[in-house]
Enzyme design. Sequence first.
Site, mmCIF file in Angstrom:
data_model
loop_
_atom_site.group_PDB
_atom_site.id
_atom_site.type_symbol
_atom_site.label_atom_id
_atom_site.label_comp_id
_atom_site.label_asym_id
_atom_site.label_seq_id
_atom_site.Cartn_x
_atom_site.Cartn_y
_atom_site.Cartn_z
ATOM 1 N N ASN A 1 0.746 -1.478 -0.101
ATOM 2 C CA ASN A 1 -0.082 -0.193 -0.317
ATOM 3 C C ASN A 1 1.126 1.746 -0.382
ATOM 4 O O ASN A 1 2.075 1.265 -0.063
ATOM 5 C CB ASN A 1 -0.374 -0.006 0.867
ATOM 6 C CG ASN A 1 -2.314 -0.767 0.771
ATOM 7 O OD1 ASN A 1 -3.332 -0.673 0.107
ATOM 8 N ND2 ASN A 1 -2.530 -2.068 1.557
ATOM 9 N N HIS B 1 23.450 0.288 10.320
ATOM 10 C CA HIS B 1 24.849 0.546 10.221
ATOM 11 C C HIS B 1 25.807 -0.402 11.543
ATOM 12 O O HIS B 1 25.835 -0.649 12.292
ATOM 13 C CB HIS B 1 25.178 1.618 10.545
ATOM 14 C CG HIS B 1 24.572 2.595 9.896
ATOM 15 N ND1 HIS B 1 24.690 3.640 8.703
ATOM 16 C CD2 HIS B 1 23.444 3.070 10.118
ATOM 17 C CE1 HIS B 1 23.821 4.222 8.283
ATOM 18 N NE2 HIS B 1 22.579 3.835 8.792
ATOM 19 N N ALA C 1 -1.051 -2.665 14.105
ATOM 20 C CA ALA C 1 -0.703 -1.292 12.989
ATOM 21 C C ALA C 1 0.114 -0.624 14.180
ATOM 22 O O ALA C 1 -0.194 -1.400 14.872
ATOM 23 C CB ALA C 1 -1.815 -0.343 12.740
#
Length: 177
Positions: free
Chosen positions: A74, A104, A151
């Site tokens: 989406n 990193h 979510a």
Amino acid sequence: MKKNRNDGIFDYVIHALFFTLYGMVKYIHAPLGYLLRLVFVLPFIKTLHFIRIGEGVTLYYPYRLKVGKYITMNEFVFISAYGTVSIGDNVRIGTGTTIISSDHIIKDKEQPIKDQGLIGAPVIIEKNVWIGSNVTILKGVTIGADSIIAAGAVITKDVPKAAIVGGVPAKIIRYRE
């Protein structure tokens, strides 16, 4: 996967070509935008079947991305596949989700972090997974088949098959029946 010097040149050339072409269609509205994004992504992704790519989706290292059948990415999904990302069939990725397969290197305090390179680890999303909006998935994680990611969750560890997880960091809420 540790970065070596040859990766940098190859990545730079492929990125320049990809971002130039894909950048022309990245923000074109549906339904034409879906078709154009698919066409422009096809030559760059390792494996690709029919997928729906929403407006504003950003893909770094697309040639290290493996995508199954019937995927939905989406709007404004961000995927960095430096350490490889593999997405199984029938996966739904919610708006604003971030998937990052690298980090990193930070071992040398005397050297700037930006100069220490990256270290990658695969992200594997198995089949039939629903990833809610604004989820963050970090390197080295496997999300088991038939799982649901709530979510806003931050996935830092593997998710078992058929689990429903949520929170920061994500924890198992329950299992699907």
